[in-house]
Design an enzyme around this catalytic site. Structure first.
Site, short mmCIF file in Angstrom:
data_model
loop_
_atom_site.label_atom_id
_atom_site.label_comp_id
_atom_site.label_asym_id
_atom_site.label_seq_id
_atom_site.Cartn_x
_atom_site.Cartn_y
_atom_site.Cartn_z
N SER A 243 0.59 -1.60 0.03
CA SER A 243 -0.13 -0.30 0.44
C SER A 243 1.13 1.15 -0.01
O SER A 243 0.29 2.14 -0.26
CB SER A 243 -0.81 0.18 1.22
OG SER A 243 -0.12 0.23 2.51
N GLY B 251 -1.92 -4.30 1.32
CA GLY B 251 -1.76 -5.08 2.43
C GLY B 251 -1.03 -6.71 1.54
O GLY B 251 -0.49 -7.63 2.46
N ASN C 192 4.06 -5.02 5.90
CA ASN C 192 2.79 -6.03 6.48
C ASN C 192 3.45 -7.18 7.41
O ASN C 192 2.93 -7.63 8.34
CB ASN C 192 2.28 -6.27 4.92
CG ASN C 192 1.15 -5.00 4.35
OD1 ASN C 192 0.71 -4.39 5.94
ND2 ASN C 192 1.45 -4.63 3.95
N ASP D 160 -4.18 7.32 9.79
CA ASP D 160 -4.90 5.72 10.11
C ASP D 160 -2.85 5.93 11.44
O ASP D 160 -2.50 5.09 12.20
CB ASP D 160 -4.72 4.26 9.45
CG ASP D 160 -3.52 5.39 8.04
OD1 ASP D 160 -2.79 5.88 8.22
OD2 ASP D 160 -3.51 3.79 7.26
N HIS E 248 0.18 5.62 6.66
CA HIS E 248 0.16 5.97 5.21
C HIS E 248 -0.06 7.01 5.10
O HIS E 248 -0.04 7.68 5.65
CB HIS E 248 -1.42 5.42 4.91
CG HIS E 248 -1.22 3.41 5.13
ND1 HIS E 248 -2.41 3.14 5.34
CD2 HIS E 248 -1.15 2.83 3.96
CE1 HIS E 248 -1.65 1.49 5.52
NE2 HIS E 248 -1.72 1.63 4.78
#
Length: 192
Positions: free
Chosen positions: A16, A53, A82, A163, A166
Site C-alpha cells: 500500500s 496489504g 505488512n 491511520d 500511510h
C-alpha cells in the site's frame, strides 16, 4: 512505434505504501516517478505492480508473472511492512525478499531495495532484526538500498493519513525525493 519498443521498464513492486493507498493514483509517488522519468526524457516506462496489504510471501508468489508481463530492466522491491505489522517470521520475510532479489537478477533486472522500519512496540529483538534483514540482503547482493524510504515522513502527522501509518498526498513528493537519488544513477547507466 520504434520509440516505445526501445523503452525499458522500471517495475515498482510493493504494498500500500507504493499503491497510492486512499489517495488518487495519479498523485502517488510511483506516478510522480513516471512523470519525472518522462520530464527527464529517459527511455523508461514505470509499471506499478503494488498491492495494498501485500506481504513478502504474496509478493514472491506474484513476482514471476509480473516479471514475465513487464520484462523490467529495474525492479524496485518495497515489501515487508505488512510482515512486520503482523509480526510474521523475520526468517521467512528475509528468505522471501532474497528469492525476489534472485528472481529479478535472474531476469537480468537490476534491483533497488526499499527498506522499512517498524514501530518499537514490537520489542528491540524484532525491530532490530527487521531492519537488519534489508541491510544484510543489500550488502550480500550489492544492490542499491534505501534503509528507510519513509524517512522524514513517518511520525509526522501532517504527512500521514488518519491511520497514522500511510503517507498522504503531501508525503508523496518526499517519498520520491527519498528514492530518486538512489534510482537516478541506474537510469543514466542503463540509457544507451
Amino acid at each position: 512505434m520504434a520509440e516505445a519498443a526501445s523503452k525499458q521498464t522500471i517495475l515498482v513492486f510493493g504494498d500500500s505504501l507504493s499503491a497510492a493507498y486512499h489517495i488518487p493514483q495519479s498523485q502517488g509517488w510511483v506516478s510522480l516517478l513516471a512523470q519525472r522519468v518522462k520530464d527527464n526524457q529517459l527511455p523508461y516506462e514505470v509499471a506499478n505492480a503494488s498491492v495494498s496489504g501485500e506481504t513478502t510471501a504474496g509478493g514472491l508468489s506474484r513476482l514471476p508473472a509480473a516479471i514475465k508481463q513487464f520484462k523490467p530492466s529495474i525492479v524496485v522491491i518495497e515489501l515487508g511492512a505488512n510482515d512486520g505489522l503482523r509480526a510474521l517470521s523475520l526468517d521467512a520475510m528475509k528468505s522471501n525478499l532474497e528469492k525476489m532479489i534472485l528472481a529479478s537478477k535472474q531476469a537480468n533486472a537490476q534491483v533497488v531495495l526499499l527498506g522499512m522500519f517498524i514501530p518499537p512496540n514490537y520489542g528491540p529483538r524484532y525491530t532490530n532484526g527487521f531492519k537488519a534483514a534489508y541491510l544484510e540482503l543489500a550488502e550480500k547482493y550489492k544492490i542499491p538500498f534505501i534503509p528507510f524510504f519513509l524517512d522524514g515522513i513517518s511520525g509526522h502527522s501532517d504527512l500521514v493519513l488518519e491511520d497514522g501509518l500511510h503517507p498522504n498526498v503531501n508525503a508523496q513528493r518526499k517519498i520520491l525525493e527519498n528514492v530518486w537519488p538512489t534510482l537516478k544513477p541506474l537510469l543514466a547507466n542503463n540509457s544507451k
